[in-house]
Design an enzyme around this catalytic site. Structure first.
Site, PDB file in Angstrom:
ATOM      1  CD  GLU A  47      -4.802  -7.737   1.655  1.00  0.00           C
ATOM      2  OE1 GLU A  47      -5.943  -6.728   1.686  1.00  0.00           O
ATOM      3  OE2 GLU A  47      -3.679  -7.998   1.935  1.00  0.00           O
ATOM      4  CD  GLU A  58      -3.047  -1.326   2.364  1.00  0.00           C
ATOM      5  OE1 GLU A  58      -2.259  -0.565   3.494  1.00  0.00           O
ATOM      6  OE2 GLU A  58      -3.416  -2.276   2.330  1.00  0.00           O
ATOM      7  CG  ASP A  91      -1.203  -0.298  -2.973  1.00  0.00           C
ATOM      8  OD1 ASP A  91      -2.631   0.486  -2.561  1.00  0.00           O
ATOM      9  OD2 ASP A  91      -0.506   0.639  -2.969  1.00  0.00           O
TER      10      ASP A  91
HETATM   11  O1  9MR Z   1      -8.418  -8.365   8.222  1.00  0.00           O
HETATM   12  C1  9MR Z   1      -7.348  -7.191   8.936  1.00  0.00           C
HETATM   13  C2  9MR Z   1      -7.304  -6.829   9.894  1.00  0.00           C
HETATM   14  O2  9MR Z   1      -7.969  -7.823  10.884  1.00  0.00           O
HETATM   15  C3  9MR Z   1      -7.104  -5.751  11.182  1.00  0.00           C
HETATM   16  O3  9MR Z   1      -7.429  -5.285  12.002  1.00  0.00           O
HETATM   17  C4  9MR Z   1      -6.821  -5.038   9.705  1.00  0.00           C
HETATM   18  C5  9MR Z   1      -5.886  -3.600  10.186  1.00  0.00           C
HETATM   19  O4  9MR Z   1      -5.532  -2.646   9.572  1.00  0.00           O
HETATM   20  O5  9MR Z   1      -5.904  -5.034   8.189  1.00  0.00           O
HETATM   21  C6  9MR Z   1      -6.678  -6.373   8.091  1.00  0.00           C
HETATM   22  O6  9MR Z   1      -6.110  -6.427   6.565  1.00  0.00           O
HETATM   23  C7  9MR Z   1      -6.024  -5.946   5.681  1.00  0.00           C
HETATM   24  C8  9MR Z   1      -4.857  -5.901   5.364  1.00  0.00           C
HETATM   25  O7  9MR Z   1      -3.589  -6.210   6.117  1.00  0.00           O
HETATM   26  C9  9MR Z   1      -3.958  -4.770   4.100  1.00  0.00           C
HETATM   27  N1  9MR Z   1      -4.598  -4.959   2.895  1.00  0.00           N
HETATM   28  C10 9MR Z   1      -5.886  -4.248   3.746  1.00  0.00           C
HETATM   29  C11 9MR Z   1      -6.869  -5.040   4.573  1.00  0.00           C
HETATM   30  C12 9MR Z   1      -7.969  -4.692   5.804  1.00  0.00           C
HETATM   31  O8  9MR Z   1      -7.652  -4.063   6.328  1.00  0.00           O
END
Ligand code: 9MR
Length: 396
Positions: A308, A172, A234
Site C-alpha cells: 500500500e 493489522e 500490516d
Molecule cells: O484507502 C482506503 C480508504 O478509501 C478507506 O476509507 C479506508 C477505510 O478504513 O481504508 C483505506 O485503505 C486502508 C487499507 O484498507 C488498509 N490499510 C490502511 C489503508 C488506509 O487506511
C-alpha cells in the site's frame, strides 16, 4: 469631443476586449487543470517486469473510465480493490453476500489481463458484527466465531477462487508494542472483535487464547483457495517491534502448519508472504529501517510484498496541505528512488510493489501529495525517480 456613435463603438470594443481576455483566461485555467493521463510515459510495470509486479488500487465505479483504464493497463499489472473486497462490503449479515461491486472490478481486471490481489479476509475494522458479535452485542464464543469465520472465508475465497492470485488473509492484527517482543501474541490487538471472541471460551490450560483466530484464518483460506498466495499484511512494519512480531508470527504459524494433518503439501508454507503496507511520511522515512524489515522477513523464510505504498509530505503530527513546491517534490522523489533501490536489491524475495493511489487527487492521503502523479495526472519527479532510481539520485 466624443460623439455618441464613437462612444458606442468604444464601449463595444471594450466589451469585445474583455470577452477575449475572459476567454483566454478560461482556456489557460482549463489547460492548467485539465487532468489528463499521458500514455506516452514509460511503463512502471514494464520497467520492473523482471523484478516484481507493480500494482495500484481501483474502485469499481472507475472501471467505466476508458482513459483511466488505458493508463492503468499501461502502468500496472496488478490491482487491489481499495475497499470493495473488505468484509463489510461483501457480507452485511449472516448468510447475506453481495459480490456485485467486487465482481465488476475483478471482471474488469480479467478483461484487461491485470492480476487481482484480494484485500482482505479477516480484519478488526470494516467488518460486519455478525462474524464476531451476538445480536445482544456480546462477543460470540470462540466456537461460534470460528464457525462464522470458516463459513465467510469458504464463501468469499471460494467465490474468488482462480480469480485472485493472493489474499491478505489477516490485516493489522498487531497493536501497541514497544520493545522487541519475544512472544508475538503479547503484542496483538487485544480489542479486535476476533481476538475477543476467540478468547471467549479459550482453554488456557491447553494454551488456547484469542490469538488463535489468525492460524484458523490462514488454514481456512488455504483450504478454500489453494491456488492463492497467503499474506499477513500490516502498517508501521518498519517499527522494530512490529517487524519482529510479524516475523515471529510467520515462523510460529508455519511451524504449526508443518505438523497439521490438513497440510497436503509439506513443502508449502501457510503464511507465505508478509505485506509491508508502506504508508510512510517524508519527514521520518528511514530507508535503512525498510531494508531491515525486508531482511528480517526473508530470514523468516517468507516472501515480501509492498502492499500500500505512499509517501505524503510532512509527518503525522505536521501534515502538509498545499501542493508541493518543486523542491519538496524533489525531496519526496529522492525517497521513492532510495526505496526502489532497496526493492531492486531484494527483488528475488519481493512479489510486488503496489501503490495506494493513482494520483494525488485520488489518494486517501491526498493532502500530502503522496503518490507519483499530481492533481492534473501529470507525472511528478517521484515518477522519474521510480523509473530510474540510480539515475535520479545521481542527477538530484
Ligand atoms: O484507502 C482506503 C480508504 O478509501 C478507506 O476509507 C479506508 C477505510 O478504513 O481504508 C483505506 O485503505 C486502508 C487499507 O484498507 C488498509 N490499510 C490502511 C489503508 C488506509 O487506511
Amino acid at each position: 469631443m466624443i460623439t455618441l456613435p464613437q462612444k458606442r463603438r468604444r464601449l463595444a470594443q471594450g466589451l469585445v476586449f474583455l470577452l477575449v481576455q475572459a476567454l483566454l483566461f478560461l482556456v489557460s485555467v482549463g489547460q492548467a487543470t485539465a487532468a489528463k493521463w499521458d500514455l506516452s510515459l514509460p511503463s512502471l510495470a514494464n520497467t520492473y517486469k523482471d523484478d516484481f509486479m507493480i500494482g495500484n488500487v481501483m474502485n469499481p465505479n472507475q472501471t467505466t473510465d476508458d482513459e483511466l483504464t488505458a493508463m492503468f493497463k499501461h502502468q500496472y499489472n496488478l490491482v487491489t480493490a481499495e475497499n470493495d473486497m473488505k468484509p463489510q462490503y461483501l457480507s452485511s449479515a449472516k448468510g447475506v453476500y453481495n459480490f456485485a461491486n467486487a465482481d465488476t472490478l475483478v471482471n474488469w481486471a480479467k478483461a484487461k489481463n491485470i492480476k487481482v490481489h484480494g484485500h482482505t479476509l479477516v480484519w478488526h475494522s470494516q467488518s460486519a458484527p455478525w462474524l464476531t458479535t451476538g445480536e445482544d452485542g456480546k462477543p460470540l464464543t470462540r466456537t461460534a466465531a470460528k464457525a462464522n469465520m470458516e463459513e465467510y472465508i469458504h464463501k468469499v475465497a471460494g467465490h474468488f477462487k482462480g480469480k485472485v492470485i493472493s489474499w491478505d488473509v489477516v490485516n493489522e492484527a498487531f497493536d501497541g508494542g514497544t520493545g522487541i517482543p519475544t512472544d508475538w501474541k503479547s503484542v496483538l490487538r487485544k480489542n479486535s472483535p476476533w481476538y475477543i471472541a476467540y478468547e471467549n471460551g479459550a482453554d488456557k490450560k491447553k494454551g488456547e487464547s484469542g490469538a488463535d483466530y489468525i492460524y484458523d484464518a490462514f488454514v481456512f483460506a488455504r483450504l478454500a483457495d489453494p491456488g492463492a498466495t497467503l499474506y499477513y499484511n500490516d502498517y508501521n512494519e518498519t517499527d522494530a517491534w512490529k517487524r519482529e512480531a510479524m516475523a515471529l508470527m510467520a515462523e510460529d504459524l508455519n511451524a504449526q502448519w508443518k505438523k497439521d494433518q490438513r497440510n497436503a503439501d509439506p513443502n508449502r508454507l501457510l503464511v507465505e508472504a508478509l505485506g509491508m503496507q508502506a504508508h510512510y511520511w517524508t519527514a521520518n522515512l528511514n530507508v535503512n529501517d525498510v531494508e531491515a524489515t525486508i531482511t528480517r522477513f526473508i530470514k523468516a523464510g517468507v516472501k515480501v510484498g509492498v502492499t500500500e505504498l505512499d509517501i505524503p509530505y510532512g509527518s503525522y503530527s505536521k501534515q502538509h496541505t498545499t501542493p508541493l513546491t518543486k523542491e519538496e517534490e524533489r525531496f519526496q522523489a529522492r525517497l521513492y528512488a532510495q526505496l526502489f533501490k532497496v526493492y531492486k536489491k531484494y527483488a528475488n524475495s519481493i512479489d510486488r510493489v503496489t501503490f495506494w493511489g493513482k494520483a494525488d487527487s485520488q489518494s486517501w492521503r491526498g493532502q500530502g501529495s503522496p503518490v507519483l502523479f499530481d492533481r492534473t495526472f501529470a507525472a511528478k519527479q517521484a515518477f522519474d525517480a521510480v523509473i530510474d532510481p540510480e539515475g535520479f539520485l545521481e542527477a538530484n
